[in-house]
Motif scaffolding. Structure first.
Motif, PDB file in Angstrom:
ATOM      1  N   ARG A 162     -54.814  45.070 -51.214  1.00 32.50           N
ATOM      2  CA  ARG A 162     -55.037  45.151 -50.231  1.00 32.50           C
ATOM      3  C   ARG A 162     -56.871  45.086 -50.654  1.00 32.50           C
ATOM      4  O   ARG A 162     -57.267  43.947 -49.815  1.00 32.50           O
ATOM      5  CB  ARG A 162     -56.060  46.337 -50.904  1.00 32.50           C
ATOM      6  CG  ARG A 162     -57.354  46.917 -50.303  1.00 32.50           C
ATOM      7  CD  ARG A 162     -57.309  48.804 -50.462  1.00 32.50           C
ATOM      8  NE  ARG A 162     -58.407  48.702 -52.005  1.00 32.50           N
ATOM      9  CZ  ARG A 162     -58.254  50.182 -51.611  1.00 32.50           C
ATOM     10  NH1 ARG A 162     -58.564  50.681 -51.413  1.00 32.50           N
ATOM     11  NH2 ARG A 162     -59.503  49.711 -52.886  1.00 32.50           N
ATOM     12  N   ASP A 167     -53.884  49.205 -47.224  1.00 28.66           N
ATOM     13  CA  ASP A 167     -53.620  49.593 -48.564  1.00 28.66           C
ATOM     14  C   ASP A 167     -52.219  50.530 -48.876  1.00 28.66           C
ATOM     15  O   ASP A 167     -51.122  49.991 -47.918  1.00 28.66           O
ATOM     16  CB  ASP A 167     -53.799  51.403 -48.030  1.00 28.66           C
ATOM     17  CG  ASP A 167     -55.839  51.249 -48.904  1.00 28.66           C
ATOM     18  OD1 ASP A 167     -55.206  51.130 -50.291  1.00 28.66           O
ATOM     19  OD2 ASP A 167     -56.809  52.155 -48.647  1.00 28.66           O
ATOM     20  N   THR A 168     -51.950  50.131 -49.977  1.00 26.04           N
ATOM     21  CA  THR A 168     -50.275  51.273 -50.390  1.00 26.04           C
ATOM     22  C   THR A 168     -50.828  52.325 -50.452  1.00 26.04           C
ATOM     23  O   THR A 168     -52.233  53.126 -51.158  1.00 26.04           O
ATOM     24  CB  THR A 168     -50.108  50.280 -51.815  1.00 26.04           C
ATOM     25  OG1 THR A 168     -50.019  49.248 -51.812  1.00 26.04           O
ATOM     26  CG2 THR A 168     -49.039  50.445 -52.090  1.00 26.04           C
ATOM     27  N   VAL A 175     -50.292  50.348 -43.339  1.00 23.17           N
ATOM     28  CA  VAL A 175     -49.894  50.452 -44.774  1.00 23.17           C
ATOM     29  C   VAL A 175     -48.464  50.557 -45.348  1.00 23.17           C
ATOM     30  O   VAL A 175     -47.320  49.374 -45.009  1.00 23.17           O
ATOM     31  CB  VAL A 175     -50.179  52.810 -44.868  1.00 23.17           C
ATOM     32  CG1 VAL A 175     -48.848  52.651 -43.840  1.00 23.17           C
ATOM     33  CG2 VAL A 175     -50.476  52.799 -46.163  1.00 23.17           C
TER      34      VAL A 175
END
Ligand code: PNS
Length: 167
Positions: free
Chosen positions: A110, A116-117, A88
């Protein structure tokens, strides 16, 4: 949530601020490993601190946290996070305008990497603190001691002494 062991907190960190440090500490409490990733060439302008200075200051200011590693990267963040096997990306959000730019960046990252952030809201007391403002206030003779960690302040003050001595 699946196990998310390694997070990457990317930035220019020119210099590290108390706002950055707050995000680092809160992220380090959640993830097994937090990689603070210093971009080699900030896009905005010529950095005040060299890459090694920026990394050393982060290391010094996080020396009490056992699960922090400090690395640098050049090129795409999406490539870097994949290369180091991160789960992440972490970003801090101070104000709504941060969200506007971070939304497209997060979606692009992404799309490029599948990673994902996750966003942490900055502590309200740091919502106006940015590296660029700190540098501007400092260079104009203002007191930035409330906004940066002590090692950063020390380095900035020694830089000011050098600049004064040269002039
Ligand atoms: O502290 P900053 O300057 O806001 O950090 C910006 C940073 C380093 C996170 C951003 O510039 C970045 O991700 N640079 C790497 C280049 C990249 O991947 N660009 C495409 C983003 S979708």
């Amino acid at each position: 949530m699946n196990s998310r062991s390694k997070a990457v907190y990317p930035g220019s960190f020119d210099p590290l601020t108390n706002g950055h440090l707050d995000v680092i500490r809160r992220s380090a409490a959640v993830f097994e490993v937090l990689t603070v990733a210093v971009v080699v060439n900030p896009q905005k302008r010529e950095p005040m601190f060299t890459l090694e200075e920026r990394k050393d200051l982060i290391r010094e200011c996080t020396a009490d946290l056992p699960n922090i590693e400090v690395m640098d990267f050049r090129g795409l963040l999406a490539d870097f996070v994949r290369q180091i096997g991160a789960d992440v990306i972490i970003k801090g959000l101070r104000v709504v305008s941060d969200f506007e730019s971070e939304l497209s960046t997060a979606l692009m990252n992404r799309s490029l990497s599948g990673i994902d952030t996750m966003f942490l809201m900055s502590d309200a007391k740091y919502s106006f603190v940015s590296s660029s403002l700190i540098k501007e206030v400092f260079l104009l003779g203002g007191d930035v001691s409330g906004y940066v960690p002590e090692p950063v302040l020390r380095t900035m003050n020694s830089r000011r002494a050098t600049v004064r001595a040269q002039n």
